[in-house]
Design a protein around this motif. Sequence first.
Motif, short mmCIF file in Angstrom:
data_model
loop_
_atom_site.label_atom_id
_atom_site.label_comp_id
_atom_site.label_asym_id
_atom_site.label_seq_id
_atom_site.Cartn_x
_atom_site.Cartn_y
_atom_site.Cartn_z
N VAL A 1 -7.47 73.52 -91.63
CA VAL A 1 -8.62 74.33 -91.21
C VAL A 1 -8.50 75.75 -91.73
N ARG A 2 -7.29 76.33 -91.62
CA ARG A 2 -7.08 77.70 -92.09
C ARG A 2 -7.29 77.81 -93.60
N GLN A 3 -6.72 76.88 -94.36
CA GLN A 3 -6.85 76.95 -95.81
C GLN A 3 -8.29 76.73 -96.26
N THR A 4 -9.00 75.84 -95.57
CA THR A 4 -10.40 75.61 -95.90
C THR A 4 -11.23 76.86 -95.61
N ARG A 5 -10.98 77.46 -94.48
CA ARG A 5 -11.70 78.69 -94.14
C ARG A 5 -11.40 79.79 -95.15
N GLU A 6 -10.14 79.91 -95.58
CA GLU A 6 -9.79 80.92 -96.58
C GLU A 6 -10.54 80.70 -97.88
N LEU B 1 -19.49 62.08 -99.27
CA LEU B 1 -18.48 61.25 -98.61
C LEU B 1 -18.33 59.94 -99.39
N SER B 2 -17.17 59.78 -100.03
CA SER B 2 -16.91 58.58 -100.83
C SER B 2 -16.28 57.47 -100.00
N GLY B 3 -15.64 57.84 -98.90
CA GLY B 3 -14.87 56.88 -98.13
C GLY B 3 -13.38 56.99 -98.41
N GLY B 4 -13.00 57.96 -99.26
CA GLY B 4 -11.59 58.20 -99.54
C GLY B 4 -11.01 59.24 -98.58
N LYS B 5 -9.70 59.37 -98.61
CA LYS B 5 -9.00 60.26 -97.68
C LYS B 5 -9.46 61.71 -97.80
N ASP B 6 -9.76 62.14 -99.04
CA ASP B 6 -10.12 63.54 -99.26
C ASP B 6 -11.47 63.88 -98.65
N SER B 7 -12.45 63.01 -98.87
CA SER B 7 -13.78 63.32 -98.36
C SER B 7 -13.84 63.20 -96.83
N ALA C 1 -26.49 73.41 -101.45
CA ALA C 1 -25.14 73.22 -102.00
C ALA C 1 -24.74 71.76 -101.94
N VAL C 2 -24.02 71.33 -102.97
CA VAL C 2 -23.38 70.02 -103.01
C VAL C 2 -21.89 70.25 -102.79
N VAL C 3 -21.33 69.66 -101.75
CA VAL C 3 -19.96 69.96 -101.35
C VAL C 3 -19.07 68.76 -101.64
N LEU C 4 -18.03 68.98 -102.43
CA LEU C 4 -17.16 67.91 -102.90
C LEU C 4 -15.76 68.03 -102.30
N GLY C 5 -15.04 66.91 -102.25
CA GLY C 5 -13.74 66.85 -101.60
C GLY C 5 -12.55 67.06 -102.52
N HIS C 6 -12.75 67.68 -103.68
CA HIS C 6 -11.61 67.93 -104.57
C HIS C 6 -10.66 68.93 -103.93
N HIS C 7 -9.37 68.63 -103.98
CA HIS C 7 -8.36 69.47 -103.36
C HIS C 7 -7.54 70.21 -104.41
N ARG C 8 -6.49 70.90 -103.95
CA ARG C 8 -5.65 71.70 -104.85
C ARG C 8 -5.06 70.88 -105.98
N ARG D 1 -16.17 73.46 -103.48
CA ARG D 1 -14.96 72.69 -103.22
C ARG D 1 -14.12 73.42 -102.17
N PRO D 2 -14.47 73.27 -100.89
CA PRO D 2 -13.77 74.01 -99.84
C PRO D 2 -12.31 73.63 -99.65
N LEU D 3 -11.88 72.47 -100.15
CA LEU D 3 -10.47 72.06 -100.02
C LEU D 3 -9.62 72.57 -101.17
N ALA D 4 -10.09 73.58 -101.88
CA ALA D 4 -9.39 74.05 -103.08
C ALA D 4 -7.95 74.47 -102.80
N PHE D 5 -7.64 74.94 -101.60
CA PHE D 5 -6.29 75.39 -101.27
C PHE D 5 -5.47 74.31 -100.56
N VAL D 6 -6.06 73.15 -100.31
CA VAL D 6 -5.42 72.11 -99.50
C VAL D 6 -4.69 71.11 -100.39
N ALA D 7 -3.46 70.79 -100.04
CA ALA D 7 -2.65 69.83 -100.81
C ALA D 7 -3.13 68.40 -100.56
N GLU D 8 -3.06 67.57 -101.59
CA GLU D 8 -3.44 66.17 -101.45
C GLU D 8 -2.62 65.48 -100.37
#
Length: 307
Positions: free
Chosen positions: A29-34, A52-58, A150-157, A192-199
């Motif tokens: 939550v903190r990293q996403t907010r940052e 939402l793809s149905g994968g862990k990231d989304s 906006a189109v919001v995607l689940g790509h992470h760090r 890509r709000p999960l940009a700072f989040v590790a897979e």
Amino acid sequence: MLDDSDDIHPLFAGAPDSVSFRKLRKRIVRQTREAIEDFGMIERGARWLVCLSGGKDSYTLLATLVELQWRGLLPVELLACNLDQGQPGFPATVLPEFLTRMQVPHRIEYQDTYSIVKEKVPAGRTYCALCSRLRRGNLYRIAREEGCQAVVLGHHRDDILETFFLNLFHGGRLATMPPKLVNEDGDLTVLRPLAFVAEQDCERYARAMDYPIIPCDLCGSQEGLQRQQVKAMLDEWERRSPGRRGVMFKALTNVRPSHLADPALFDFAGLMAGMGDALPGGAQPLPGGALGDGFEAAPRLRPQPAE
């Protein structure tokens, strides 16, 4: 935490009460907010299409955005969207049932891009490029139809790092997936709000919450992909030197154009000894190396064509 209240959003009900999970959830939550704050993602009152793809990231993306919204920290409207691309055996009822049960506003869209990809891509070639273009085009259309900005995607760090190395090794450029960009038509923002989040954190979170994971049977089924090779390389580096991924991602946020080699990005021709990063007297280097009044232009090394 939110769960201390009797009024709990269905997405968070049943969350593990362990200290380790609470730390994990708090970190995500903190990293996403940052990321949302650092890259200026919020336009107050906007509507976001959360893919939402149905994968862990989304799943992790959706839950984290809903949590931020639930806390009053994300003043936007969220609409979850799944694009059913027609893969054989795709469990079409899983996501709509999950989203309905979780009381998340959503849209399910069916478009058979799977058949197009299988028809157009020769045997032995990777599906990802065409599949991604078709998927993105449909998501842009849906966003416009739903009045989303906006189109919001689940790509992470780790996705961002892998794309950087793919471009470095195979594309001959220093580039990656940015946390925020505007589409070519200029009417939608891609976030890509999960940009700072590790897979690894996404995987741990989705597994702990027991989300119904749907594997990809198209690109995810191919062996020997360049992205898989880069991922294996990064995994090995991380194993040998824990924390290396974090250091490399930090480098993407700490760019020094004067220490690269792109004359379109930094005016090397206008740089002279004794000037440091700025010219004396406040003079500014001009395109092509011209230094303006008071400076003598450097001699050209190539003969000029006769007029």
